[in-house]
Design an enzyme around this catalytic site. Structure first.
Site, mmCIF file in Angstrom:
data_model
loop_
_atom_site.group_PDB
_atom_site.id
_atom_site.type_symbol
_atom_site.label_atom_id
_atom_site.label_comp_id
_atom_site.label_asym_id
_atom_site.label_seq_id
_atom_site.Cartn_x
_atom_site.Cartn_y
_atom_site.Cartn_z
ATOM 1 N N THR A 1 -6.288 18.537 -1.911
ATOM 2 C CA THR A 1 -5.852 17.589 -2.943
ATOM 3 C C THR A 1 -6.810 17.676 -4.120
ATOM 4 O O THR A 1 -8.015 17.478 -3.964
ATOM 5 C CB THR A 1 -5.815 16.165 -2.380
ATOM 6 O OG1 THR A 1 -4.790 16.095 -1.372
ATOM 7 C CG2 THR A 1 -5.492 15.153 -3.468
ATOM 8 N N LYS B 1 -2.837 20.942 -3.953
ATOM 9 C CA LYS B 1 -1.849 19.870 -4.080
ATOM 10 C C LYS B 1 -2.223 18.960 -5.243
ATOM 11 O O LYS B 1 -3.344 18.445 -5.302
ATOM 12 C CB LYS B 1 -1.775 19.055 -2.787
ATOM 13 C CG LYS B 1 -0.806 17.873 -2.845
ATOM 14 C CD LYS B 1 -0.777 17.145 -1.500
ATOM 15 C CE LYS B 1 0.204 15.977 -1.523
ATOM 16 N NZ LYS B 1 -0.292 14.859 -2.355
ATOM 17 N N TYR C 1 0.836 -1.203 0.000
ATOM 18 C CA TYR C 1 0.000 0.000 0.000
ATOM 19 C C TYR C 1 0.875 1.258 0.000
ATOM 20 O O TYR C 1 0.639 2.197 -0.759
ATOM 21 C CB TYR C 1 -0.927 0.007 1.219
ATOM 22 C CG TYR C 1 -1.690 1.307 1.357
ATOM 23 C CD1 TYR C 1 -2.823 1.555 0.590
ATOM 24 C CD2 TYR C 1 -1.259 2.297 2.229
ATOM 25 C CE1 TYR C 1 -3.505 2.760 0.694
ATOM 26 C CE2 TYR C 1 -1.936 3.502 2.338
ATOM 27 C CZ TYR C 1 -3.059 3.728 1.571
ATOM 28 O OH TYR C 1 -3.727 4.930 1.664
ATOM 29 N N HIS D 1 1.019 12.966 -6.553
ATOM 30 C CA HIS D 1 0.375 12.106 -5.550
ATOM 31 C C HIS D 1 1.213 10.852 -5.298
ATOM 32 O O HIS D 1 0.677 9.746 -5.143
ATOM 33 C CB HIS D 1 -1.033 11.725 -6.023
ATOM 34 C CG HIS D 1 -2.005 11.428 -4.918
ATOM 35 N ND1 HIS D 1 -3.138 12.172 -4.702
ATOM 36 C CD2 HIS D 1 -2.023 10.472 -3.967
ATOM 37 C CE1 HIS D 1 -3.808 11.671 -3.675
ATOM 38 N NE2 HIS D 1 -3.149 10.626 -3.222
ATOM 39 N N SER E 1 -3.110 14.181 7.033
ATOM 40 C CA SER E 1 -4.065 13.683 6.047
ATOM 41 C C SER E 1 -5.464 13.631 6.638
ATOM 42 O O SER E 1 -5.654 13.271 7.809
ATOM 43 C CB SER E 1 -3.654 12.275 5.600
ATOM 44 O OG SER E 1 -4.662 11.679 4.805
ATOM 45 N N TYR F 1 -10.145 17.015 1.202
ATOM 46 C CA TYR F 1 -10.832 16.929 -0.079
ATOM 47 C C TYR F 1 -12.121 17.741 0.048
ATOM 48 O O TYR F 1 -12.616 17.969 1.148
ATOM 49 C CB TYR F 1 -11.187 15.481 -0.425
ATOM 50 C CG TYR F 1 -10.009 14.543 -0.469
ATOM 51 C CD1 TYR F 1 -9.293 14.329 -1.645
ATOM 52 C CD2 TYR F 1 -9.608 13.851 0.679
ATOM 53 C CE1 TYR F 1 -8.206 13.460 -1.681
ATOM 54 C CE2 TYR F 1 -8.528 12.987 0.646
ATOM 55 C CZ TYR F 1 -7.829 12.800 -0.531
ATOM 56 O OH TYR F 1 -6.759 11.944 -0.557
#
Length: 358
Positions: A154, A225, A22, A249, A104, A128
């Site tokens: 983002t 971003k 991941y 990303h 995040s 987001y």
């Protein structure tokens, strides 16, 4: 350990396969993932000698804060998969080393808990714009109340990219963890319910007017971003965002896009210091930082190296990753003949083709 590559090798040995993949993997055939690191080798540093570099200063000013050097921690999801302390360890490392930590949205520690763990850290919040605008606004308000200094929107993820390793591993977050920033909205749901709720909130219809909306509901600077073209950079300048982050990303969204360092030069030429440019993607050593700054970045950020330091040694591993980069960048400054960041100018770095034309 004395290099970021050594931390990576060790972390990839000790992390469980699905979690390792991941963090490590990229989109598609992982061409852009390789280019993110390899393309730094296409640039050459042109050092200046016989200059007094006895005293060097790596500090900068960004949005009223003064990081100790121009590299911070990128937003990286679900850090407690790498170590039980997760985001708390990373933000405390950033506080101790006096650099920027970006939390995040898809974290395993909440905004409030991160703020409480490191009240003196320079903290920004990545988010987001979700289908539920009230959900988005509530996250903004919580970040403001927790004294975060900027919002990092983002823009390159209307959907998550094709990550074949995750599909092969049938990746899912471990059951004992949850997306901690969403308990306020869906406190009655368990971990899997929260994950499903968040996944459904991603909005494929986000446009520039939605960025303007976000800017209208907060006084914090908004950084976009995921910018990879001069056209999007120009649009960002025109609507007055606080800054942009040149980033693909971590090459996890769309394969065969340019590496971040490859895209940086045309973007910085277009922006021409109208707004600050931040950089993320493939950085692994002090010379990489120097190249990015010479090509127009104000500050760089690292994601995977932080995860690898965290997996190996927790908070002390993250701190050591930052220390390694500080030492290497300081050495690069000294050997290139610059004593502060303002002296790192564009003609100190050229593409390798520059020498082929001589």
């Amino acid at each position: 350990m004395n290099s970021l590559d050594l931390y990576e090798r060790r972390a990839l040995e000790i992390l469980p396969e699905s979690i390792r993949d991941y963090y490590r993997s990229g989109a598609g055939n992982e061409n852009s993932l390789s280019w993110n690191r390899e393309d730094f080798n296409n640039f050459r540093i042109r050092p200046r000698f016989l200059k007094d570099v006895t005293e060097r200063d790596m500090r900068l000013n960004v949005f009223g804060s003064n990081p100790s050097f121009p590299c911070g921690i990128s937003p990286t999801a679900m850090q407690r998969m790498a170590h039980p302390d997760g985001e708390v360890a990373s933000v405390r490392a950033a506080q101790n080393e006096n650099t920027v930590f970006i939390l995040s949205t898809i974290a395993t520690t909440s905004i409030e808990d991160v703020a409480a763990a490191a009240p003196k850290a320079i903290k920004w919040f990545q988010l987001y714009i979700y289908k539920d605008r009230k959900l988005t606004e509530s996250l903004v308000r919580r970040a403001e109340l927790a004294d975060f200094k900027a919002l990092v929107l983002t823009v390159d993820a209307p959907l998550f990219g094709l990550r074949r390793a995750d599909l092969r591993n049938k990746f899912s977050m471990p059951q004992h963890l949850t997306l901690a920033n969403f308990h306020h909205q869906v406190s009655s749901m368990g971990g899997s319910g929260i994950n499903e709720y968040v996944a459904k909130q991603f909005d494929q219809g986000i446009v520039w007017d939605d960025v303007k909306w976000l800017m209208s509901i907060t006084k914090l600077p908004v950084i976009l971003k995921g910018i990879l073209t001069k056209e999007d950079a120009r649009h960002a300048c025109n609507i007055g965002v606080g800054g942009i982050m040149v980033s693909n990303h971590g090459a996890r969204q769309l394969d065969n896009v340019p590496s971040s360092i490859e895209a940086l030069a045309e973007i910085s030429k277009e922006v021409n210091d109208e707004i600050p440019i931040f950089f993320d993607g493939g950085l692994r050593q002090g010379t990489d930082m120097f190249i990015a700054l010479a090509l127009g970045a104000k500050m760089c950020f690292i994601g995977r190296p932080v995860i690898y330091g965290l997996a190996c040694e927790g908070q002390s591993g993250v701190e050591n990753v930052i220390k390694i980069l500080k030492r290497e960048f300081d050495l690069t400054m000294c050997l290139s003949g610059v004593k502060n960041l303002s002296e790192i100018c564009g003609d100190m770095v050229v593409h390798k083709n520059y020498y082929a034309r001589l």
